[in-house]
Design an enzyme around this catalytic site. Structure first.
Site, short mmCIF file in Angstrom:
data_model
loop_
_atom_site.label_atom_id
_atom_site.label_comp_id
_atom_site.label_asym_id
_atom_site.label_seq_id
_atom_site.Cartn_x
_atom_site.Cartn_y
_atom_site.Cartn_z
N GLY A 1 0.76 -1.25 0.00
CA GLY A 1 0.00 0.00 0.00
C GLY A 1 0.79 1.29 0.00
CD1 TRP B 1 4.37 2.73 -4.87
CD2 TRP B 1 3.52 2.65 -6.93
NE1 TRP B 1 5.42 2.58 -5.75
CE2 TRP B 1 4.93 2.53 -7.02
CE3 TRP B 1 2.77 2.60 -8.11
CZ2 TRP B 1 5.60 2.38 -8.24
CZ3 TRP B 1 3.44 2.46 -9.32
CH2 TRP B 1 4.84 2.35 -9.38
CG ASP C 1 -5.53 -11.84 -12.04
OD1 ASP C 1 -5.10 -10.87 -12.69
OD2 ASP C 1 -5.10 -13.00 -12.19
CG ASP D 1 5.37 -1.32 -7.90
OD1 ASP D 1 6.32 -1.53 -8.67
OD2 ASP D 1 5.50 -1.20 -6.67
CE LYS E 1 7.63 -3.91 -10.17
NZ LYS E 1 7.86 -3.91 -8.71
C1 LIG Z 1 6.08 -4.85 -5.64
S1 LIG Z 1 4.47 -5.26 -5.09
C2 LIG Z 1 3.65 -3.72 -5.16
C3 LIG Z 1 4.06 -2.74 -4.12
C4 LIG Z 1 3.12 -1.57 -4.02
N1 LIG Z 1 3.19 -0.73 -5.22
C5 LIG Z 1 3.43 -0.71 -2.83
O1 LIG Z 1 4.04 0.34 -3.03
O2 LIG Z 1 3.07 -1.07 -1.71
C6 LIG Z 1 3.78 -6.11 -6.45
C7 LIG Z 1 2.37 -6.59 -6.23
O3 LIG Z 1 1.81 -7.01 -7.49
C8 LIG Z 1 0.80 -7.94 -7.17
N2 LIG Z 1 0.34 -8.66 -8.38
C9 LIG Z 1 1.05 -9.51 -9.15
N3 LIG Z 1 0.28 -9.96 -10.16
C10 LIG Z 1 -0.94 -9.36 -10.04
C11 LIG Z 1 -2.16 -9.43 -10.77
N4 LIG Z 1 -2.28 -10.22 -11.86
N5 LIG Z 1 -3.22 -8.70 -10.36
C12 LIG Z 1 -3.10 -7.91 -9.25
N6 LIG Z 1 -1.97 -7.82 -8.51
C13 LIG Z 1 -0.91 -8.53 -8.89
C14 LIG Z 1 1.46 -8.82 -6.13
O4 LIG Z 1 0.51 -9.53 -5.38
C15 LIG Z 1 2.24 -7.80 -5.31
O5 LIG Z 1 1.53 -7.42 -4.15
#
Ligand SMILES: C[S@@+](CC[C@H](N)C(=O)[O-])C[C@H]1O[C@@H](n2cnc3c(N)ncnc32)[C@H](O)[C@@H]1O
Length: 231
Positions: free
Chosen positions: A50, A52, A94, A125, A185
């Site tokens: 969270g 972002w 998702d 991200d 990203k």
């Molecule tokens: C690096 S973290 C994000 C960090 C976040 N931006 C923050 O600042 O707190 C990446 C996130 O992408 C999510 N993710 C990966 N594939 C996804 C998808 N298909 N749909 C939604 N979320 C996804 C993962 O569960 C993970 O929590």
């Protein structure tokens, strides 16, 4: 990035009340490009834990300026206590399965002026945990960035060559409003330049950025696509 520098960002984030050092990546992108303005409607794909959401909500300005931040993650996620207000709502979902109804409900809960499934800013991200096999990690990150682009500008505007795009249940033209911005990203490698080339006709400016809080040796980059062209 050295372990030392990473630890410094982590400490700084903790002291500032951010949930992760990733906050500084969006802060730097925001500082350079001013993508979120007071009253913006933002969609944050892959929002857990969270950080972002915190940065985006701060960029909305005071509550009377309105706007909203809708976070989406496959993992369970709650709205951070610090820096977020009612304008921030989260969906455990998702990103490839998002529907118009999901976005309408979330925007209504956020008290947004418009519940239309439309946004000024789409952030992604999203990432998987890395496998340690460079080519596979690059391909998986590209897949997620293409998904974000598909959510933003839709199937009609963006036909990924791996068949990726927005969920069929989102607006065909995507959720990004004209003049809106997309930040996604990905790990640089095979296919990343193709993504940029495919995005170029749809935006006024498309560039790359590697914020300081990203490991400099890492291939992690953000594609920053500014000003969606009118269709
Ligand atoms: C690096 S973290 C994000 C960090 C976040 N931006 C923050 O600042 O707190 C990446 C996130 O992408 C999510 N993710 C990966 N594939 C996804 C998808 N298909 N749909 C939604 N979320 C996804 C993962 O569960 C993970 O929590």
């Amino acid at each position: 990035m050295s372990r030392n520098l990473r630890d410094q960002f982590t400490k700084k984030a903790k002291a500032a009340g951010f949930l992760a050092r990733s906050a500084y990546k969006l802060l730097e992108i925001q500082q350079r490009h001013k993508i979120i303005t007071p009253g913006s409607h933002c969609l944050d794909l892959g929002c857990s834990p969270g950080a972002w959401l915190q940065v985006a909500c701060q960029a909305l300005g005071p509550a009377h300026k309105n706007g909203c931040v809708i976070g989406v993650d496959v993992q369970e996620v709650s709205v951070p206590r610090q820096y977020c207000d009612r304008r921030v709502q989260v969906l455990q979902k998702d990103a490839m399965q998002l529907t118009i109804a999901d976005l309408r409900h979330a925007k209504a809960a956020a008290g947004a002026e418009s519940e239309a499934p439309k946004f000024n800013v789409v952030l992604s991200d999203m990432c998987h945990s890395t496998l340690g096999v460079a080519a596979a990690d690059v391909a998986r990150s590209l897949h997620l960035a293409r998904c974000a682009a598909g959510v933003a500008i839709g199937h009609a505007g963006f036909e990924g060559d791996d068949g990726m795009g927005a969920s069929a249940t989102l607006p065909e033209e995507g959720v990004l409003l004209p003049d809106g911005h997309l930040v996604a990203k990905l790990l640089q490698g095979a296919g990343s330049e193709d993504l940029v080339r495919e995005l170029r006709p749809h935006f006024k400016k498309v560039s790359w950025m590697q914020p300081k809080a990203t490991r400099s040796a890492s291939r992690e980059m953000f594609v920053v696509a500014l000003g969606r062209k009118q269709t």
